[in-house]
Design an enzyme around this catalytic site. Structure first.
Site, PDB file in Angstrom:
ATOM      1  N   TRP A  97      41.654  40.051  40.322  1.00 43.22           N
ATOM      2  CA  TRP A  97      40.731  38.947  40.634  1.00 43.22           C
ATOM      3  C   TRP A  97      39.431  39.103  39.854  1.00 43.22           C
ATOM      4  O   TRP A  97      38.946  38.168  39.221  1.00 43.22           O
ATOM      5  CB  TRP A  97      40.474  38.935  42.151  1.00 43.22           C
ATOM      6  CG  TRP A  97      39.708  37.764  42.661  1.00 43.22           C
ATOM      7  CD1 TRP A  97      39.591  36.538  42.072  1.00 43.22           C
ATOM      8  CD2 TRP A  97      38.966  37.706  43.882  1.00 43.22           C
ATOM      9  NE1 TRP A  97      38.812  35.714  42.857  1.00 43.22           N
ATOM     10  CE2 TRP A  97      38.428  36.405  43.960  1.00 43.22           C
ATOM     11  CE3 TRP A  97      38.722  38.618  44.911  1.00 43.22           C
ATOM     12  CZ2 TRP A  97      37.639  36.003  45.055  1.00 43.22           C
ATOM     13  CZ3 TRP A  97      37.944  38.219  45.993  1.00 43.22           C
ATOM     14  CH2 TRP A  97      37.415  36.919  46.065  1.00 43.22           C
ATOM     15  N   HIS A 102      40.226  52.353  36.168  1.00 41.92           N
ATOM     16  CA  HIS A 102      40.306  52.908  37.529  1.00 41.92           C
ATOM     17  C   HIS A 102      39.684  54.306  37.566  1.00 41.92           C
ATOM     18  O   HIS A 102      39.726  54.980  38.587  1.00 41.92           O
ATOM     19  CB  HIS A 102      41.774  53.049  37.970  1.00 41.92           C
ATOM     20  CG  HIS A 102      42.440  51.748  38.341  1.00 41.92           C
ATOM     21  ND1 HIS A 102      41.790  50.737  38.998  1.00 41.92           N
ATOM     22  CD2 HIS A 102      43.720  51.324  38.168  1.00 41.92           C
ATOM     23  CE1 HIS A 102      42.647  49.734  39.198  1.00 41.92           C
ATOM     24  NE2 HIS A 102      43.808  50.059  38.707  1.00 41.92           N
TER      25      HIS A 102
HETATM   26  P1  A3P Z   1      47.044  42.534  48.858  1.00 44.55           P
HETATM   27  O1  A3P Z   1      48.100  43.528  48.535  1.00 44.55           O
HETATM   28  O2  A3P Z   1      46.254  42.910  50.080  1.00 44.55           O
HETATM   29  O3  A3P Z   1      47.546  41.137  48.914  1.00 44.55           O
HETATM   30  P2  A3P Z   1      44.432  45.008  42.296  1.00 44.55           P
HETATM   31  O4  A3P Z   1      44.237  43.751  41.502  1.00 44.55           O
HETATM   32  O5  A3P Z   1      43.237  45.900  42.285  1.00 44.55           O
HETATM   33  O6  A3P Z   1      45.705  45.662  41.959  1.00 44.55           O
HETATM   34  O7  A3P Z   1      44.486  44.541  43.811  1.00 44.55           O
HETATM   35  C1  A3P Z   1      45.573  43.797  44.282  1.00 44.55           C
HETATM   36  C2  A3P Z   1      45.164  43.104  45.553  1.00 44.55           C
HETATM   37  O8  A3P Z   1      44.315  41.980  45.231  1.00 44.55           O
HETATM   38  C3  A3P Z   1      46.353  42.543  46.291  1.00 44.55           C
HETATM   39  O9  A3P Z   1      45.973  42.562  47.653  1.00 44.55           O
HETATM   40  C4  A3P Z   1      46.433  41.140  45.709  1.00 44.55           C
HETATM   41  O10 A3P Z   1      47.169  40.256  46.481  1.00 44.55           O
HETATM   42  C5  A3P Z   1      44.950  40.777  45.669  1.00 44.55           C
HETATM   43  N1  A3P Z   1      44.658  39.713  44.713  1.00 44.55           N
HETATM   44  C6  A3P Z   1      45.233  39.494  43.514  1.00 44.55           C
HETATM   45  N2  A3P Z   1      44.690  38.417  42.929  1.00 44.55           N
HETATM   46  C7  A3P Z   1      43.761  37.928  43.776  1.00 44.55           C
HETATM   47  C8  A3P Z   1      42.881  36.798  43.729  1.00 44.55           C
HETATM   48  N3  A3P Z   1      42.882  35.986  42.703  1.00 44.55           N
HETATM   49  N4  A3P Z   1      42.062  36.613  44.767  1.00 44.55           N
HETATM   50  C9  A3P Z   1      42.071  37.441  45.826  1.00 44.55           C
HETATM   51  N5  A3P Z   1      42.897  38.514  45.939  1.00 44.55           N
HETATM   52  C10 A3P Z   1      43.725  38.761  44.920  1.00 44.55           C
END
Ligand code: A3P
Length: 310
Positions: free
Chosen positions: A53, A120
């Protein structure tokens, strides 16, 4: 290196940070070989805190003069925005990932300035030059109870033969053993630096961003030195960025949903694994009251006196 029982393989403690051996190699290579620039902006996150995001938002904000942000508007380049056809992870690559996949670092060197890059790595493992040069850092963290749930689901999807149940993963997480863990050290490393250098490191929380995405998009734009003009605000550009980067929008795009894999970035992973629910508080379906109390108590204890809370 000291070893620890890991989630799918034995983890090692690399300068106090828990990770699998491959990650330790890639982090050490990135530290040695990645060449930072003073106008780089690093998007640093603990895994599963909303990296995807943040990458999308920062990309849309920083590139809005080249790529107009119009999501569903008729005509006028509506289909042209790179976020509609490419994964945020391909548009904003991780600095340590090419090293994990034996991919030439030249790909990072070839990106024109100012670069947006992801990582990360904990703050104390960033390539030292990044701090000397004064690279700006956007750090994003998230309520740890949601992080452990998200991490467990993610690993289930991406690790062949992943077999530990959620309770076991939770115990390891609480014990400080998770990818790039302990999470409290990761957050504190960036938090303490942020307190010292407020102009250089901005500290964000997923949960706050979900509550006020537009406010955070404006903050991000100011931090990236491309603040929104009054005209842009009046024209609704901030809301368009929010909409373009929303979970609902991004997760349904073919590039992110149908398993398109761009191996040129050295990331042999389906893009859909980065989208699950995108909600605050999903932990309530996974943690018992006792588990929640246990993790809350550990976090409170570890963050005590820092000023950082969740
Ligand atoms: P959940 O598993 O709780 O749904 P990262 O991008 O750091 O790998 O984190 C992934 C998490 O961010 C996941 O959470 C995912 O669904 C959520 N995520 C991905 N895209 C997103 C967006 N555009 N807005 C909000 N949350 C998002």
């Amino acid at each position: 290196l000291q070893t620890r029982e890991g989630w799918w393989t034995t983890f090692v403690l690399y300068h106090g940070c828990c990770m699998d051996r491959q990650a330790a190699t890639s982090v050490s290579l990135a530290r040695a070989q990645f060449v930072p620039r003073d106008d780089d902006a690093l998007l640093a996150t603990y895994p599963k805190c909303g990296t995807t995001w943040l990458k999308a938002l920062a990309f849309a904000v920083a590139n809005r003069f080249r790529h107009r942000v119009i999501v569903d508007g008729a005509g006028a380049g509506a289909g042209d925005h790179p976020l509609l056809t490419q994964s945020p992870h391909d548009l904003v690559p991780f600095i340590e990932l090419p090293f994990r996949h034996n991919h030439p670092v030249a790909a990072l060197d070839a990106i024109p300035s100012p670069r947006l890059l992801g990582t990360h790595m904990p703050h104390h493992l960033l390539p030292p030059r990044a701090n000397e040069l004064g690279c700006r850092i956007v750090y994003l963290c998230r309520e740890p109870k949601d992080v452990v749930v998200s991490t467990w689901h993610f690993m289930n999807k991406v690790i062949d033969g992943f077999s530990i149940d959620f309770d076991k993963a939770f115990e390891l997480f609480v014990d400080g053993c998770s990818p790039f863990g302990p999470i409290w050290n990761h957050c504190l490393g960036y938090w303490n630096k942020h307190v010292e250098e407020l102009d250089r490191i901005i500290f964000l929380k997923y949960d706050d961003m979900m509550a006020d995405p537009a406010g955070h998009v404006k903050k991000l734009a100011e931090f990236l030195r491309v603040p929104f003009t009054d005209d842009e605000v009046d024209a609704g550009v901030v809301e368009e960025v929010v909409r373009l980067c929303s979970f609902a929008k991004l997760s349904r795009l073919p590039v992110n949903s149908s398993g398109v894999v761009d191996r040129s970035s050295g990331r042999p992973m389906e893009n859909s694994v980065f989208f699950r629910k995108g909600e605050v508080g999903d932990w309530k379906d996974y943690l018992t009251e006792e588990m929640a109390k246990k993790l809350d108590a550990v976090i409170e204890e570890k963050l005590k006196g820092s000023g950082l809370t969740f």
